[in-house]
Design a protein around this motif. Sequence first.
Motif, PDB file in Angstrom:
ATOM      1  N   TYR A   1       0.893  -1.167   0.000  1.00 42.10           N
ATOM      2  CA  TYR A   1       0.000   0.000   0.000  1.00 42.10           C
ATOM      3  C   TYR A   1       0.919   1.202   0.000  1.00 42.10           C
ATOM      4  O   TYR A   1       2.129   1.056   0.274  1.00 42.10           O
TER       5      TYR A   1
ATOM      6  N   ASP B   1       4.756   4.028   8.212  1.00 40.42           N
ATOM      7  CA  ASP B   1       3.796   2.912   8.130  1.00 40.42           C
ATOM      8  C   ASP B   1       3.956   2.327   6.741  1.00 40.42           C
ATOM      9  O   ASP B   1       3.561   2.950   5.747  1.00 40.42           O
TER      10      ASP B   1
ATOM     11  N   ASP C   1       2.315  -5.013   7.172  1.00 36.09           N
ATOM     12  CA  ASP C   1       1.761  -3.682   7.453  1.00 36.09           C
ATOM     13  C   ASP C   1       2.281  -3.281   8.833  1.00 36.09           C
ATOM     14  O   ASP C   1       1.694  -3.649   9.847  1.00 36.09           O
TER      15      ASP C   1
ATOM     16  N   THR D   1       4.173  -0.341  11.467  1.00 39.11           N
ATOM     17  CA  THR D   1       4.476   1.063  11.747  1.00 39.11           C
ATOM     18  C   THR D   1       5.486   1.158  12.882  1.00 39.11           C
ATOM     19  O   THR D   1       5.336   0.486  13.904  1.00 39.11           O
TER      20      THR D   1
ATOM     21  N   GLU E   1      -2.460  -1.977  16.269  1.00 37.50           N
ATOM     22  CA  GLU E   1      -1.867  -0.689  15.892  1.00 37.50           C
ATOM     23  C   GLU E   1      -2.528   0.515  16.559  1.00 37.50           C
ATOM     24  O   GLU E   1      -3.105   1.379  15.895  1.00 37.50           O
TER      25      GLU E   1
ATOM     26  N   GLU F   1       2.655  -0.347  15.146  1.00 37.12           N
ATOM     27  CA  GLU F   1       1.818  -1.362  14.480  1.00 37.12           C
ATOM     28  C   GLU F   1       2.620  -2.630  14.250  1.00 37.12           C
ATOM     29  O   GLU F   1       3.692  -2.592  13.634  1.00 37.12           O
TER      30      GLU F   1
HETATM   31 MN    MN Z   1      -0.263   0.375   8.629  1.00 37.64          MN
END
Ligand code: MN
Length: 492
Positions: free
Chosen positions: A274, A305, A317, A319, A435, A459
């Motif tokens: 992402y 992130d 994913d 952070t 997170e 996260e």
């Molecule tokens: Mn994230």
Amino acid sequence: MSEEQPKQDHRSRPDSENFRAFIAADWAERDLSGVRPLEAAQYAAPRRTALAEKFPEQTLVVPAGGLKVRSNDTDYVFRPHSAFAHLTGLGADREPDAVLVIRTGEAGSEPEAVFYFRPMAARDSEEFFADSRYGEFWVGPRPVEEDIRRELGLDARHVDRLEADLAADADRLRVVPDADRDVTELVRRVRGDAADDASATERDDELAHACSVLRLVKDDWEADQMREAVRATGRAFDAVIENLDEAVRRGRGERWVEGVFGLHARHAGNGVGYDSIVASGDHANTLHWIRNTGDLDPNELLLLDAGVELDSLFTADVTRTLPIGGTFTDAQRKVYDAVYAAQEAGIAAVKPGNKFGDVHAAAIRVIAEHLHEWGLLPEGVSVEDTLAPEGQYHRRWMVHGTSHHLGIDVHDCALARREEYMGAELVPGMCLTVEPGLYFKADDLKVPEEFRGIGVRIEDDVLVTGDGCENLSGFMPRTSADVEAWMKRLRG
Ligand code: MN
Ligand code: GLY
Ligand code: MN
């Protein structure tokens, strides 16, 4: 399937008979001996069987989707629909315009799967040299039927046969409707749907929903993919820290960090799962800050992130919030340690028997307790008052949820219903993020000045086990002291 390409009549292409004959001749036969079965494909077969059990005696149409125009005659890099990737094993940029068709029999019987696609055209075709979207001269060799049979172990047919083949099953068709508009229209045409046929739409939505919830519990191979995605993400975070001084020096350091992370993501896997959020200082308080245009100031924090997506499309994913100068100020540490305590509480709640929503409840309670202790909640409001549905004052500083499922999609299993998601019990094999964060905007007059402009999120990606969870990203430092030591070690 693919969007229409504009005509390019200002370009000259050789078109003589002589040229066509010449370019078609004297190419060696393609050697298929190097095409091996795709490891991921063997895990896709039991998923198709599990899906088939929900839809006996039906024909399920799962498109990959088509190429999408970015501008004029350039396309976005192709990314297959997640249901298609999950049910075929194909990832990366494969295979635009393909359609997986699963014909199911009686409950309990093995389904038949056929892979319809656009095989590479022969060397005497126009496509070979003149088609910039599909032609071998332009995009390189693409698979032919035999490649697909070897790689996926599936019967493979030209996509031109799709409509006629589906017509034979017209009364038992369902399609994943949001994957490819043209295939969805084809299915609706073949079925003869009336324009306002809500029940046909509902049947298709049931299939999309089933494909989504099929991913709620990861198999062993998927769990390993998640471990690998997180390991690669850890290496990319290390590289960011190693490059942080240069990012500060160059100006527009958020972009530099985005680039360093992206380089490692693209090198280790398919890319970023992402758009990376690279948010320094007050930018961290914009939850989806992906513009990443800011400078890095050594007195501020950097919230990064970001996640590496492997070629299989499984993505991490993660952070981390880093003090750019290497050491947290007292105010930054105070906020950071509160978020860390909330995350610890959230992670401790990840265990079978607990509900998904319990993770958020555990983390947000700690957030509320800190806000209460710091005197930020309205006068007379207790922790219990704010946690009550009619309170929720604390959410001013953490409006997002604590967790989501993670897998092929960063927000995986998005079509799951509330009772299958927030309200569902955690079971081994589920993969989720934990997170929590605290976000004090620079112009937030309800917080003391020392907190303004500080945004922190931590996260991690966790896998539910038999008696708790495995923190897949737990090897990446998390406490404020460990983060400082991490930065010191990598920056010298
Ligand atoms: Mn994230
Ligand atoms: N990176 C998006 C999220 O944390 O959910
Ligand atoms: Mn997340």
